[in-house]
Design a protein around this motif. Sequence first.
Motif, PDB file in Angstrom:
ATOM      1  N   PHE A 176     -31.163  18.385 -24.206  1.00  0.00           N
ATOM      2  CA  PHE A 176     -30.873  17.410 -23.153  1.00  0.00           C
ATOM      3  C   PHE A 176     -29.494  16.788 -23.366  1.00  0.00           C
ATOM      4  CE2 PHE A 176     -31.404  13.441 -20.761  1.00  0.00           C
ATOM      5  CZ  PHE A 176     -32.006  13.908 -19.605  1.00  0.00           C
ATOM      6  N   MET A 177     -29.199  16.417 -24.604  1.00  0.00           N
ATOM      7  CA  MET A 177     -27.902  15.816 -24.911  1.00  0.00           C
ATOM      8  C   MET A 177     -26.768  16.816 -24.693  1.00  0.00           C
ATOM      9  SD  MET A 177     -28.666  13.328 -28.212  1.00  0.00           S
ATOM     10  CE  MET A 177     -29.831  14.366 -29.067  1.00  0.00           C
ATOM     11  N   TYR A 178     -27.005  18.049 -25.097  1.00  0.00           N
ATOM     12  CA  TYR A 178     -25.975  19.086 -24.932  1.00  0.00           C
ATOM     13  C   TYR A 178     -25.690  19.326 -23.450  1.00  0.00           C
ATOM     14  CZ  TYR A 178     -23.599  23.591 -25.404  1.00  0.00           C
ATOM     15  OH  TYR A 178     -22.691  24.614 -25.335  1.00  0.00           O
ATOM     16  N   GLN A 179     -26.730  19.430 -22.639  1.00  0.00           N
ATOM     17  CA  GLN A 179     -26.533  19.643 -21.206  1.00  0.00           C
ATOM     18  C   GLN A 179     -25.824  18.452 -20.560  1.00  0.00           C
ATOM     19  OE1 GLN A 179     -27.021  22.542 -19.779  1.00  0.00           O
ATOM     20  NE2 GLN A 179     -27.861  23.353 -21.697  1.00  0.00           N
ATOM     21  N   ASN A 180     -26.130  17.236 -21.015  1.00  0.00           N
ATOM     22  CA  ASN A 180     -25.431  16.052 -20.509  1.00  0.00           C
ATOM     23  C   ASN A 180     -23.938  16.111 -20.825  1.00  0.00           C
ATOM     24  OD1 ASN A 180     -27.610  14.797 -19.339  1.00  0.00           O
ATOM     25  ND2 ASN A 180     -28.008  13.418 -21.047  1.00  0.00           N
ATOM     26  N   LEU A 181     -23.616  16.560 -22.028  1.00  0.00           N
ATOM     27  CA  LEU A 181     -22.208  16.668 -22.435  1.00  0.00           C
ATOM     28  C   LEU A 181     -21.487  17.737 -21.622  1.00  0.00           C
ATOM     29  CD1 LEU A 181     -22.645  16.329 -26.302  1.00  0.00           C
ATOM     30  CD2 LEU A 181     -21.551  14.667 -24.780  1.00  0.00           C
ATOM     31  N   LEU A 182     -22.157  18.847 -21.381  1.00  0.00           N
ATOM     32  CA  LEU A 182     -21.548  19.902 -20.557  1.00  0.00           C
ATOM     33  C   LEU A 182     -21.307  19.414 -19.134  1.00  0.00           C
ATOM     34  CD1 LEU A 182     -23.451  23.160 -21.620  1.00  0.00           C
ATOM     35  CD2 LEU A 182     -21.185  22.382 -22.350  1.00  0.00           C
ATOM     36  N   ASP A 230     -24.727  10.715 -27.023  1.00  0.00           N
ATOM     37  CA  ASP A 230     -25.000  12.157 -26.996  1.00  0.00           C
ATOM     38  C   ASP A 230     -24.163  12.890 -28.037  1.00  0.00           C
ATOM     39  OD1 ASP A 230     -26.889  11.939 -25.004  1.00  0.00           O
ATOM     40  OD2 ASP A 230     -25.476  12.335 -23.380  1.00  0.00           O
ATOM     41  N   LEU A 231     -22.912  12.491 -28.187  1.00  0.00           N
ATOM     42  CA  LEU A 231     -22.051  13.105 -29.206  1.00  0.00           C
ATOM     43  C   LEU A 231     -22.589  12.835 -30.612  1.00  0.00           C
ATOM     44  CD1 LEU A 231     -18.517  12.296 -27.747  1.00  0.00           C
ATOM     45  CD2 LEU A 231     -19.455  14.579 -28.125  1.00  0.00           C
ATOM     46  N   ILE A 232     -22.994  11.597 -30.844  1.00  0.00           N
ATOM     47  CA  ILE A 232     -23.539  11.231 -32.159  1.00  0.00           C
ATOM     48  C   ILE A 232     -24.821  12.014 -32.437  1.00  0.00           C
ATOM     49  CG2 ILE A 232     -24.589   9.359 -33.496  1.00  0.00           C
ATOM     50  CD1 ILE A 232     -22.667   7.448 -32.022  1.00  0.00           C
ATOM     51  N   GLY A 233     -25.682  12.096 -31.432  1.00  0.00           N
ATOM     52  CA  GLY A 233     -26.948  12.797 -31.599  1.00  0.00           C
ATOM     53  C   GLY A 233     -26.757  14.273 -31.887  1.00  0.00           C
ATOM     54  N   LEU A 234     -25.845  14.898 -31.168  1.00  0.00           N
ATOM     55  CA  LEU A 234     -25.602  16.319 -31.381  1.00  0.00           C
ATOM     56  C   LEU A 234     -25.005  16.562 -32.765  1.00  0.00           C
ATOM     57  CD1 LEU A 234     -26.277  18.491 -29.328  1.00  0.00           C
ATOM     58  CD2 LEU A 234     -23.851  18.656 -28.771  1.00  0.00           C
ATOM     59  N   LYS A 280     -19.802  23.793 -30.960  1.00  0.00           N
ATOM     60  CA  LYS A 280     -19.699  24.609 -29.741  1.00  0.00           C
ATOM     61  C   LYS A 280     -19.183  23.776 -28.573  1.00  0.00           C
ATOM     62  CE  LYS A 280     -22.452  27.636 -26.741  1.00  0.00           C
ATOM     63  NZ  LYS A 280     -23.817  28.196 -26.496  1.00  0.00           N
ATOM     64  N   PHE A 281     -19.694  22.544 -28.459  1.00  0.00           N
ATOM     65  CA  PHE A 281     -19.224  21.670 -27.383  1.00  0.00           C
ATOM     66  C   PHE A 281     -17.755  21.310 -27.569  1.00  0.00           C
ATOM     67  CE2 PHE A 281     -18.271  17.325 -26.015  1.00  0.00           C
ATOM     68  CZ  PHE A 281     -18.379  17.496 -24.644  1.00  0.00           C
ATOM     69  N   LEU A 282     -17.363  20.966 -28.794  1.00  0.00           N
ATOM     70  CA  LEU A 282     -15.963  20.631 -29.061  1.00  0.00           C
ATOM     71  C   LEU A 282     -15.051  21.798 -28.710  1.00  0.00           C
ATOM     72  CD1 LEU A 282     -16.131  18.644 -32.427  1.00  0.00           C
ATOM     73  CD2 LEU A 282     -15.999  17.742 -30.090  1.00  0.00           C
ATOM     74  N   HIS A 293     -16.431  10.791 -18.753  1.00  0.00           N
ATOM     75  CA  HIS A 293     -16.361  10.548 -20.197  1.00  0.00           C
ATOM     76  C   HIS A 293     -17.726  10.824 -20.812  1.00  0.00           C
ATOM     77  CE1 HIS A 293     -14.607   8.931 -23.837  1.00  0.00           C
ATOM     78  NE2 HIS A 293     -15.700   8.207 -24.023  1.00  0.00           N
ATOM     79  N   PRO A 294     -17.824  11.672 -21.831  1.00  0.00           N
ATOM     80  CA  PRO A 294     -19.133  11.978 -22.429  1.00  0.00           C
ATOM     81  C   PRO A 294     -19.744  10.761 -23.099  1.00  0.00           C
ATOM     82  CG  PRO A 294     -17.355  12.878 -23.776  1.00  0.00           C
ATOM     83  CD  PRO A 294     -16.719  12.384 -22.514  1.00  0.00           C
ATOM     84  N   ALA A 295     -21.063  10.658 -23.034  1.00  0.00           N
ATOM     85  CA  ALA A 295     -21.766   9.537 -23.656  1.00  0.00           C
ATOM     86  C   ALA A 295     -21.620   9.616 -25.164  1.00  0.00           C
ATOM     87  CB  ALA A 295     -23.231   9.552 -23.260  1.00  0.00           C
ATOM     88  N   GLU A 296     -21.216   8.518 -25.781  1.00  0.00           N
ATOM     89  CA  GLU A 296     -21.019   8.495 -27.223  1.00  0.00           C
ATOM     90  C   GLU A 296     -22.319   8.781 -27.964  1.00  0.00           C
ATOM     91  OE1 GLU A 296     -18.740   8.286 -30.638  1.00  0.00           O
ATOM     92  OE2 GLU A 296     -18.088   8.240 -28.540  1.00  0.00           O
TER      93      GLU A 296
END
Length: 296
Positions: A254-260, A273-277, A287-289, A268-271
């Motif tokens: 869910f967090m990865y799809q939100n970031l994509l 979600d970045l922390i969780g991933l 992979k997201f980076l 701006h990506p949710a902080e």
Amino acid sequence: MKISNANPLVSVIIPCYNQAHYLTKAIKSVLVQTYRHHEIIIVDDGSSDNAKEIAERFENTRYVHQDNQGLSAARNTGITHSRGEYLVFLDSDDWLFDEALETNLQFMLARPELGLVSGAHRFVYEQTNTTRDVVREVSANNYCELLQTNYIAMIATVMFKKEIFTKFLFSTSLKVCEDYEIYLHVARNYPIYQHTKLLAAYRIHGNNMSADSLLILETALYILKSQKTVLKNRTELGWLIRGRQFWKNYYIDFMYQNLLLALETGCHPAESDLIGLRRFNKWLYIKFLFKKYLSI
């Protein structure tokens, strides 16, 4: 309607915090129930809107105000003020279908040993005006099924026997998943039952508390960890391990799809979600980076 045992009183507790614009629909959904012997308790958790004014428009309701303490504390306050043998918790932005109380009460009276009974619910997506029914049948091993996932999901579909709250209350230290913890406590100590009849509508909007994926994941894992002390055998431990993996898989994806999505839309990506991933799946985080770098 065929109800026995002298028509027991059902208390419907509606916590409300700055959602007065939804409150009327919630209250009216209780007033039109096919089972009539109920009371409505509205717990205003320190709202700054006109929740009191709306609540007092309805004669058959009791309004209780408290300083803002959070959802769990508001539900506990409702329990304290309730007079019913059975309790239902309805969030102020949701609503019950007409036969919800009658349906669950019939199950409770047919099986007096039950600590709770729960049913199906309907997601109502406010922005797209679409719906999705969530129906899950669990015929046995309810505690183990709950270790694996919160199959109940919506608290308004649950009718509780009031006496269980002499043993447990909603944890005021939890900001999310407090209902999940209660379900596990009850299922560990009482028989519980799940049926497939649709009972309530769960409104999905931008301000739902369930929007913080990282907080939900961390809290669910904490709750599961606390259950390790009450497991009875290795089979239950296996269910708990599968539950940990389920929660991780679901919310990491869910967090990865939100970031994509944020990347695709230029948001701006949710902080969180970045922390969780980064915390739970470093490979997906890298992979997201990499995708972000390519987009630049």
